[in-house]
Scaffold this motif. Structure first.
Motif, PDB file in Angstrom:
ATOM      1  N   GLY A 150      28.444  29.285  32.975  1.00 34.65           N
ATOM      2  CA  GLY A 150      29.491  29.759  32.298  1.00 34.65           C
ATOM      3  C   GLY A 150      29.959  31.047  32.326  1.00 34.65           C
ATOM      4  O   GLY A 150      29.285  31.854  32.477  1.00 34.65           O
ATOM      5  N   ILE A 151      31.354  31.387  31.949  1.00 36.06           N
ATOM      6  CA  ILE A 151      31.950  32.469  32.039  1.00 36.06           C
ATOM      7  C   ILE A 151      32.780  32.921  30.499  1.00 36.06           C
ATOM      8  O   ILE A 151      33.419  32.083  30.348  1.00 36.06           O
ATOM      9  N   SER A 152      32.261  34.107  30.298  1.00 34.69           N
ATOM     10  CA  SER A 152      32.898  34.477  28.980  1.00 34.69           C
ATOM     11  C   SER A 152      33.497  35.617  29.005  1.00 34.69           C
ATOM     12  O   SER A 152      32.960  36.725  29.446  1.00 34.69           O
ATOM     13  N   VAL A 153      34.854  35.760  28.488  1.00 33.21           N
ATOM     14  CA  VAL A 153      35.678  37.066  28.654  1.00 33.21           C
ATOM     15  C   VAL A 153      36.190  37.354  27.376  1.00 33.21           C
ATOM     16  O   VAL A 153      36.915  36.211  26.668  1.00 33.21           O
ATOM     17  N   ARG A 154      36.080  38.426  26.698  1.00 35.05           N
ATOM     18  CA  ARG A 154      36.750  38.835  25.454  1.00 35.05           C
ATOM     19  C   ARG A 154      37.185  40.041  25.458  1.00 35.05           C
ATOM     20  O   ARG A 154      36.551  41.109  26.016  1.00 35.05           O
ATOM     21  N   GLY A 155      38.426  40.162  25.032  1.00 34.42           N
ATOM     22  CA  GLY A 155      39.448  41.196  24.866  1.00 34.42           C
ATOM     23  C   GLY A 155      39.413  42.041  26.099  1.00 34.42           C
ATOM     24  O   GLY A 155      39.482  43.220  26.138  1.00 34.42           O
ATOM     25  N   LEU A 156      39.817  41.284  27.419  1.00 37.56           N
ATOM     26  CA  LEU A 156      39.792  42.005  28.597  1.00 37.56           C
ATOM     27  C   LEU A 156      41.119  42.794  28.890  1.00 37.56           C
ATOM     28  O   LEU A 156      42.081  42.004  28.664  1.00 37.56           O
ATOM     29  N   SER A 157      41.076  43.981  29.156  1.00 33.04           N
ATOM     30  CA  SER A 157      42.256  44.677  29.396  1.00 33.04           C
ATOM     31  C   SER A 157      42.172  45.527  30.684  1.00 33.04           C
ATOM     32  O   SER A 157      41.162  46.324  30.653  1.00 33.04           O
ATOM     33  N   ILE A 158      43.045  45.556  31.708  1.00 31.10           N
ATOM     34  CA  ILE A 158      42.626  46.336  32.858  1.00 31.10           C
ATOM     35  C   ILE A 158      44.078  47.241  33.048  1.00 31.10           C
ATOM     36  O   ILE A 158      45.091  46.647  33.271  1.00 31.10           O
ATOM     37  N   SER A 159      43.851  48.311  33.293  1.00 30.04           N
ATOM     38  CA  SER A 159      44.798  49.355  33.602  1.00 30.04           C
ATOM     39  C   SER A 159      44.834  49.434  35.084  1.00 30.04           C
ATOM     40  O   SER A 159      43.946  49.424  35.881  1.00 30.04           O
ATOM     41  N   GLY A 160      46.367  49.822  35.584  1.00 37.60           N
ATOM     42  CA  GLY A 160      46.378  49.969  36.912  1.00 37.60           C
ATOM     43  C   GLY A 160      48.029  50.723  37.061  1.00 37.60           C
ATOM     44  O   GLY A 160      48.202  51.291  36.231  1.00 37.60           O
ATOM     45  N   ASN A 162      44.218  42.333  26.672  1.00 38.90           N
ATOM     46  CA  ASN A 162      43.377  41.549  25.547  1.00 38.90           C
ATOM     47  C   ASN A 162      43.104  40.055  25.904  1.00 38.90           C
ATOM     48  O   ASN A 162      43.740  39.191  24.938  1.00 38.90           O
ATOM     49  N   LEU A 163      42.673  39.985  27.174  1.00 42.12           N
ATOM     50  CA  LEU A 163      42.630  38.492  27.491  1.00 42.12           C
ATOM     51  C   LEU A 163      41.213  38.015  27.140  1.00 42.12           C
ATOM     52  O   LEU A 163      40.229  38.580  27.367  1.00 42.12           O
ATOM     53  N   ASN A 164      41.281  36.740  26.639  1.00 39.07           N
ATOM     54  CA  ASN A 164      40.116  36.037  26.300  1.00 39.07           C
ATOM     55  C   ASN A 164      39.962  34.595  27.372  1.00 39.07           C
ATOM     56  O   ASN A 164      41.033  34.074  27.463  1.00 39.07           O
ATOM     57  N   LEU A 165      38.780  34.558  27.816  1.00 36.31           N
ATOM     58  CA  LEU A 165      38.741  33.395  28.812  1.00 36.31           C
ATOM     59  C   LEU A 165      37.229  32.791  28.612  1.00 36.31           C
ATOM     60  O   LEU A 165      36.260  33.369  28.469  1.00 36.31           O
ATOM     61  N   LEU A 205      38.824  40.337  40.523  1.00 33.76           N
ATOM     62  CA  LEU A 205      38.144  41.296  40.820  1.00 33.76           C
ATOM     63  C   LEU A 205      37.249  42.049  39.809  1.00 33.76           C
ATOM     64  O   LEU A 205      36.254  42.428  40.135  1.00 33.76           O
ATOM     65  N   ALA A 206      37.882  42.010  38.524  1.00 31.43           N
ATOM     66  CA  ALA A 206      36.841  42.629  37.336  1.00 31.43           C
ATOM     67  C   ALA A 206      35.560  41.602  37.390  1.00 31.43           C
ATOM     68  O   ALA A 206      34.617  42.079  37.022  1.00 31.43           O
ATOM     69  N   LEU A 207      35.928  40.267  37.336  1.00 30.10           N
ATOM     70  CA  LEU A 207      34.613  39.518  37.122  1.00 30.10           C
ATOM     71  C   LEU A 207      33.614  39.553  38.510  1.00 30.10           C
ATOM     72  O   LEU A 207      32.602  39.679  38.226  1.00 30.10           O
ATOM     73  N   LEU A 208      34.193  39.958  39.556  1.00 28.78           N
ATOM     74  CA  LEU A 208      33.487  40.368  40.792  1.00 28.78           C
ATOM     75  C   LEU A 208      32.740  41.643  40.673  1.00 28.78           C
ATOM     76  O   LEU A 208      31.925  42.228  41.484  1.00 28.78           O
ATOM     77  N   GLY A 209      33.022  42.631  39.676  1.00 29.83           N
ATOM     78  CA  GLY A 209      32.610  43.848  39.573  1.00 29.83           C
ATOM     79  C   GLY A 209      33.257  44.939  40.656  1.00 29.83           C
ATOM     80  O   GLY A 209      32.671  45.732  40.919  1.00 29.83           O
ATOM     81  N   GLN A 210      34.356  44.366  40.933  1.00 30.44           N
ATOM     82  CA  GLN A 210      35.118  45.427  42.159  1.00 30.44           C
ATOM     83  C   GLN A 210      36.113  46.262  41.515  1.00 30.44           C
ATOM     84  O   GLN A 210      36.940  46.488  42.106  1.00 30.44           O
ATOM     85  N   LEU A 211      36.274  46.596  40.210  1.00 32.95           N
ATOM     86  CA  LEU A 211      37.002  47.566  39.605  1.00 32.95           C
ATOM     87  C   LEU A 211      36.255  48.904  39.341  1.00 32.95           C
ATOM     88  O   LEU A 211      35.461  48.611  38.584  1.00 32.95           O
ATOM     89  N   PRO A 212      36.785  49.858  39.100  1.00 35.06           N
ATOM     90  CA  PRO A 212      36.240  50.993  38.483  1.00 35.06           C
ATOM     91  C   PRO A 212      35.970  50.686  36.935  1.00 35.06           C
ATOM     92  O   PRO A 212      36.776  49.985  36.183  1.00 35.06           O
ATOM     93  N   ASP A 213      34.929  51.180  36.463  1.00 36.51           N
ATOM     94  CA  ASP A 213      34.485  51.383  35.113  1.00 36.51           C
ATOM     95  C   ASP A 213      35.579  51.565  34.244  1.00 36.51           C
ATOM     96  O   ASP A 213      35.765  51.248  33.053  1.00 36.51           O
ATOM     97  N   ALA A 214      36.320  52.723  34.596  1.00 36.08           N
ATOM     98  CA  ALA A 214      37.291  53.523  33.692  1.00 36.08           C
ATOM     99  C   ALA A 214      38.559  52.386  33.567  1.00 36.08           C
ATOM    100  O   ALA A 214      39.514  52.699  32.729  1.00 36.08           O
ATOM    101  N   ALA A 215      38.709  51.553  34.366  1.00 37.96           N
ATOM    102  CA  ALA A 215      39.780  50.588  34.392  1.00 37.96           C
ATOM    103  C   ALA A 215      39.698  49.323  33.824  1.00 37.96           C
ATOM    104  O   ALA A 215      40.722  48.575  33.547  1.00 37.96           O
ATOM    105  N   VAL A 216      38.414  48.969  33.065  1.00 34.49           N
ATOM    106  CA  VAL A 216      38.299  47.844  32.402  1.00 34.49           C
ATOM    107  C   VAL A 216      37.771  48.172  31.187  1.00 34.49           C
ATOM    108  O   VAL A 216      37.086  48.975  30.882  1.00 34.49           O
ATOM    109  N   GLU A 217      38.507  47.295  30.326  1.00 38.23           N
ATOM    110  CA  GLU A 217      38.038  47.379  28.741  1.00 38.23           C
ATOM    111  C   GLU A 217      37.564  45.920  28.286  1.00 38.23           C
ATOM    112  O   GLU A 217      38.407  45.006  28.732  1.00 38.23           O
ATOM    113  N   GLY A 218      36.698  45.564  27.611  1.00 39.05           N
ATOM    114  CA  GLY A 218      36.325  44.424  27.095  1.00 39.05           C
ATOM    115  C   GLY A 218      35.151  44.070  27.587  1.00 39.05           C
ATOM    116  O   GLY A 218      34.291  44.625  27.991  1.00 39.05           O
ATOM    117  N   SER A 219      34.654  42.712  27.140  1.00 36.08           N
ATOM    118  CA  SER A 219      33.117  42.206  27.576  1.00 36.08           C
ATOM    119  C   SER A 219      33.425  41.306  28.230  1.00 36.08           C
ATOM    120  O   SER A 219      34.147  40.338  28.369  1.00 36.08           O
TER     121      SER A 219
END
Length: 422
Positions: free
Chosen positions: A345-355, A363-366, A389-403
């Motif tokens: 399973g995949i769990s996403v909590r409070g995901l925010s991506i700056s671009g 603040n996406l929950n999935l 892209l965030a789930l695959l780890g293909q975004l910079p750390d500074a662009a992603v907030e959340g767990s």
């Protein structure tokens, strides 16, 4: 490149260092043979002319062939010519191999660096990088195969030729030394203009490639909407700009070649006139005069070749500079914000991506469990692709907030985006 040889190129592309070392070794050996050839030709010619003038034989007589000293010099001259031809052949073969290895290594390093950049930024400049990695890398070959060898030759052959001339006639060496700086001065003046036109051509070419790629991808939609006329006009306009920019570079290249040839010819002629006048006045012997006349072009030829080959390599230098700047930057993608688990399973909590367009999503929950079909829906620009892209780890750390918690063995299957555990 700010310098003739960018230190970053030597540091980031190791085959270039080997290319320079090998080219320098072959050039040093070739220079020795060229100087020896000039001295031998001048010595044989002066000896034959002197003996013919002092002898009572007719001018068309070849009695000097019986002179053992002249025959020995001719045999040595033949050996030197053959050795020079062999060295030139081996050097060209080794140079071709080293150039190919250098271009392949630079292209590989550029692709690797692009793979560690933010995919969204790479997509925005897709046309530019497509040009750099294809035509730009091919345009870089003349820099390695023509400009670098010419630069090495100017550093080795020109001082050696000046030293040889000074040994036989210091007056001619002074004339050559005084006129030699004129070639680099004109080369720098014209090269500055060429660099501006080259940057403009690179921008136009990249834009044309990007628009062509967009049109090819959207061709079915354009045909369905009957909107093919305007894109066709835009491509034609870009093609005209590309042609104008290329012709501008060619005009400057021809102007540079003419200026360099003219200055080099005048410099050699100045030395030749000085030698002729001193021969008539009896202030110089025939042997040193002939040796100097034979060797003096070797003072100007390498410097002139540097100027002419610079324009052939100008396009590639711009592409290489862009590639080296990218390679030297620190990696953006590490995916440190992800937590890989052994469970499903995949769990996403409070995901925010700056671009570029702000924070999307915010603040996406999935939650996605094995066996479930989860649809990530939203309008264009909502951040659906960024989430993948965030789930695959293909975004910079500074662009992603959340767990983000997801299985370690996760797969991405394009063109229909799918995240499948296992």
């Amino acid at each position: 490149m700010a310098a003739p040889v960018d230190p970053a190129l030597l540091r980031l592309v190791p085959p270039v260092r080997r290319l320079i070392v090998r080219t320098g070794a072959f050039q040093a050996l070739s220079t020795v043979l060229v100087m020896a050839r000039g001295v031998l030709i001048g010595t044989v010619a002066a000896t034959v002319i002197t003996r013919t003038a002092l002898a009572d034989t007719p001018p068309d007589s070849v009695s000097w062939l019986g002179d053992s000293r002249i025959m020995v010099l001719l045999l040595i001259l033949c050996a030197v010519v053959l050795a020079h031809a062999c060295v030139a052949g081996v050097a060209r073969r080794e140079q071709s191999r080293a150039v190919g290895a250098s271009v392949d290594k630079l292209r590989e390093a550029t692709l690797t660096a692009l793979g560690h950049r933010d995919p969204r930024e790479v997509e925005e400049e897709a046309g530019r990088w497509r040009h750099v990695l294809s035509r730009g890398m091919e345009d870089f070959r003349p820099y390695l195969s023509q400009f670098l060898p010419a630069l090495i030759a100017a550093c080795i052959s020109t001082p050696a030729a000046l030293a040889t001339i000074a040994y036989f006639d210091w007056v001619s060496a002074v004339f050559a030394l005084v006129t030699l700086p004129l070639i680099p001065v004109f080369m720098i003046l014209i090269g500055t203009l060429t660099a501006q036109h080259t940057r403009r051509r690179l921008e136009v070419t990249a834009g044309l490639g990007q628009q062509l790629a967009d049109l090819v991808g959207g061709a079915p939609t354009l045909r369905a909407l009957r909107r093919t006329e305007q894109p066709q006009a835009n491509v034609s306009l870009l093609g005209e700009r590309h042609t104008a920019a290329t012709l501008g570079v060619l005009r400057l290249a021809f102007l540079s070649s003419f200026a360099l040839e003219f200055i080099a010819t005048l410099s050699v002629a100045l030395v030749a006139v000085s030698i002729g006048l001193r021969l008539v006045a009896g202030n110089i012997e025939l042997l040193p005069a002939l040796v100097v006349l034979i060797i003096v072009p070797e003072v100007f030829n390498p410097v002139r070749t540097v100027g002419s080959s610079y324009h052939a390599a100008a396009d590639g230098m711009e592409s290489a500079q862009a590639a080296l700047h990218l390679i030297a930057q620190p990696q953006q993608m590490r995916g440190g914000y992800r937590e890989l688990t052994s469970g499903g399973g995949i769990s996403v909590r409070g995901l925010s991506i700056s671009g570029r367009d702000g924070i999307r999503p915010s603040n996406l929950n999935l939650q996605a469990l094995p066996g479930e079909l989860v649809v990530l829906a939203g309008p264009n620009g909502a951040g659906k692709s960024s989430v993948l892209l965030a789930l695959l780890g293909q975004l910079p750390d500074a662009a992603v907030e959340g767990s983000l918690a997801l299985p370690a063995d996760i797969s991405y299957l394009p063109p229909t985006p799918s995240l499948l555990p296992g």
